[in-house]
Scaffold this motif. Structure first.
Motif, PDB file in Angstrom:
ATOM      1  N   VAL A   1      91.580  -0.510  37.924  1.00 19.39           N
ATOM      2  CA  VAL A   1      91.078   0.857  38.086  1.00 19.39           C
ATOM      3  C   VAL A   1      90.164   0.841  39.301  1.00 19.39           C
ATOM      4  N   ILE A   2      90.568   1.519  40.355  1.00 19.43           N
ATOM      5  CA  ILE A   2      89.827   1.525  41.619  1.00 19.43           C
ATOM      6  C   ILE A   2      89.115   2.858  41.771  1.00 19.43           C
ATOM      7  N   SER A   3      87.801   2.825  41.838  1.00 16.83           N
ATOM      8  CA  SER A   3      87.043   4.072  41.994  1.00 16.83           C
ATOM      9  C   SER A   3      86.259   4.108  43.305  1.00 16.83           C
ATOM     10  N   GLY A   4      86.329   3.032  44.077  1.00 15.63           N
ATOM     11  CA  GLY A   4      85.731   2.981  45.404  1.00 15.63           C
ATOM     12  C   GLY A   4      86.789   2.567  46.409  1.00 15.63           C
ATOM     13  N   ALA A   5      86.537   2.740  47.687  1.00 17.33           N
ATOM     14  CA  ALA A   5      87.508   2.397  48.728  1.00 17.33           C
ATOM     15  C   ALA A   5      88.859   3.034  48.452  1.00 17.33           C
ATOM     16  N   LEU A   6      88.849   4.348  48.242  1.00 18.43           N
ATOM     17  CA  LEU A   6      90.048   5.067  47.822  1.00 18.43           C
ATOM     18  C   LEU A   6      90.880   5.617  48.975  1.00 18.43           C
ATOM     19  N   GLU A   7      90.433   5.429  50.215  1.00 15.75           N
ATOM     20  CA  GLU A   7      91.119   6.048  51.352  1.00 15.75           C
ATOM     21  C   GLU A   7      92.625   5.792  51.383  1.00 15.75           C
ATOM     22  N   PRO A   8      93.119   4.570  51.099  1.00 21.21           N
ATOM     23  CA  PRO A   8      94.563   4.347  51.154  1.00 21.21           C
ATOM     24  C   PRO A   8      95.353   5.216  50.175  1.00 21.21           C
ATOM     25  N   PHE A   9      94.696   5.686  49.120  1.00 23.02           N
ATOM     26  CA  PHE A   9      95.390   6.478  48.106  1.00 23.02           C
ATOM     27  C   PHE A   9      95.258   7.980  48.326  1.00 23.02           C
ATOM     28  N   THR A  10      94.522   8.388  49.348  1.00 22.61           N
ATOM     29  CA  THR A  10      94.311   9.822  49.582  1.00 22.61           C
ATOM     30  C   THR A  10      95.417  10.461  50.385  1.00 22.61           C
ATOM     31  N   HIS A  11      96.293   9.650  51.014  1.00 25.27           N
ATOM     32  CA  HIS A  11      97.302  10.203  51.911  1.00 25.27           C
ATOM     33  C   HIS A  11      98.624   9.472  51.763  1.00 25.27           C
TER      34      HIS A  11
END
Length: 478
Positions: free
Chosen positions: A22-32
């Motif tokens: 569960v990743i709640s930080g460093a989410l940039e790769p999942f935003t686009h």
């Protein structure tokens, strides 16, 4: 989403898949995805099994949390961009592949990369034909979600033609197993086909059973030049109506040739348009006879047959490199995907040329010409950005007017959803919405995709986050 709900969701999701998934930080790769679009999310969740996906969906359904399923993030229409907040459900860990030679099929997790399936099949003398340009990066789950195509689909068919079975997790967490390793069945509704091409809005495909076929042992490739794109398009219709069925039939117009001229044999880059023709089969003589006969039918001004595997690969490398060259340019680009009936290709190309002349935009075209699937790309400077939306809207209108589609293989996603009303009737959308309400009553699966939310006008790009400042993030899949 209220903070208390987010905290509860993260706690319950971690209990299902483990804290490190569960990743709640460093989410940039999942935003686009591969578009210019960006979204927002609370967390990315990486389940490892169908059972875990089921439990994740039960948590999200109970709490009303939006869920966007994601494979490798290669969508070209914003399909995996989280526009409704919530979580991104990444299936990248579910990448197992089994080749069942006895039943001549492959069983693959949704996160398996398409080229890996092809390589595993080839090691057993078998072939998985659908070959999107993003095959080295895209996942099979994403291919199923968009019903992906590619050059080989002319002869062999698209993703939907190879799905024998699948496992799907519904919005409420129920697990649906459809089809299997049996190649032929006529029993009940074909529910699996509801999920193929539905872009993750009806359910989450976690595993697929794929039909395989014998791997062709021999291939031959020719490149044929024409004075104009209209001449080449007319040759496509002539060839496809002649009784020949090439393994691939690709088109590159003058604008595209200018971009990849350095990768082509001398002289070809100066043509008005070229067709790349390939044939395959089990007999080298039959393959050679077929390709020579097809070259005669298309009747170009310059015909060249690849004399070796290295020459053949050089020709295909030029075609495949079109997207890479666009990415390397200092200019912006907006790559599109429309399809028209084969007989309408000449008119569609003429309309694209008029569009370029009237707007001043550079619009090179490549395409899977044998099935009418064209990929015009708008190349523009920042001060021309305002021209692109209206030009693309006109492109969509032209394709539909000629009896075609605004999307041949990329899907609708968020980028093209508003223009879907050009192609689909109010009754069609009413039935689709009813189906969506039955399968996903809370509307948590991939919200803001497929269904129109604005007018089918030239302002559709301005309504998408990131358009004014962004550009595509990866090689286009054309």
């Amino acid at each position: 989403m209220p903070q208390s709900t987010s905290v509860q969701a993260l706690r319950e999701l971690a209990a299902v898949v483990g804290d490190r998934h569960v990743i709640s930080g460093a989410l940039e790769p999942f935003t686009h995805d591969a578009t210019f679009m960006d979204g927002e999310l609370v967390a990315a969740v990486l389940p490892g099994t169908t059972a875990e996906v089921s439990l994740v969906m039960k948590v999200c359904n109970d709490l009303g949390i939006p869920v966007v399923a994601r494979g490798a993030g290669t969508s070209l229409v914003g399909g995996s961009v989280p526009l409704g907040g919530g979580i991104v459900l990444s299936l990248e860990r579910m990448s197992e592949i089994e080749i069942d030679t006895g039943n001549v099929c492959a069983i693959a997790g949704a996160g398996a990369i398409t080229s890996r399936i092809q390589e595993e099949a080839a090691a057993h003398g078998l072939m998985y034909p659908p070959d999107p340009a993003s095959a080295q990066m895209s996942s099979i789950g994403g291919n199923v979600a968009c019903n992906s195509g590619g050059p080989s689909c002319l002869k062999y068919g698209v993703t939907a033609d190879y799905v024998m079975g699948m496992t799907v997790v519904l919005a409420d967490g129920q697990i649906l197993r459809l089809g299997g390793r049996t190649r032929k069945r006529s029993s009940g509704y074909r529910l699996a086909h509801l999920f193929i091409g539905s872009e993750g809005t009806l359910g989450i495909v976690t595993e697929v059973v794929l039909k395989l076929i014998p791997l062709p042992q021999h291939r031959a490739t020719a490149i044929v030049s024409f004075r104009t794109a209209t001449d080449a398009a007319a040759a496509v219709a002539r060839l496809m109506g002649s009784g020949h069925l090439p393994a691939a039939l690709e088109l590159m117009d003058r604008g595209a040739l200018e971009l990849v001229e350095h990768l082509l044999p001398p002289g070809i880059g100066h043509a008005g348009c070229v067709l790349l023709i390939e044939q395959d089969g089990g007999s080298p003589q039959q393959v050679q006879d077929d390709i020579e006969a097809m070259v005669v039918v298309v009747d170009g001004i310059d015909n060249r047959l690849a004399q070796s595997s290295s020459e053949r690969e050089k020709l295909w490398n030029a075609r495949r490199s079109f997207g890479k060259v666009l990415m390397a340019m200092p200019k912006n680009f907006f790559a599109e995907d429309v399809s028209v009936p084969i007989a309408a290709i000449p008119e569609m190309l003429s309309r694209i040329q008029r569009l370029a002349a009237e707007t001043g935009l550079r619009i090179p075209v490549v395409g899977h010409a044998g099935d009418g699937n064209l990929h015009p790309s708008f190349v523009f400077d920042d001060d021309e950005r305002g021209l692109v939306g209206p030009a693309a809207a006109r492109l969509f209108a032209d394709a539909v007017e000629l009896g075609g589609s605004i999307s041949g293989e990329h899907g609708l996603g968020a980028l093209k959803r508003d223009h879907a009303a050009r192609e689909h009737s109010a009754l069609e959308f009413d039935l689709m919405r009813q189906l969506k309400a039955v399968m996903d009553p809370k509307g948590i699966l991939n919200p803001h995709k497929v269904f129109p939310e604005g007018p089918a006008d030239g302002g559709f790009l301005d309504r998408q986050p990131g358009w004014r400042t962004g550009r595509r993030r990866s090689e286009i899949g054309d």
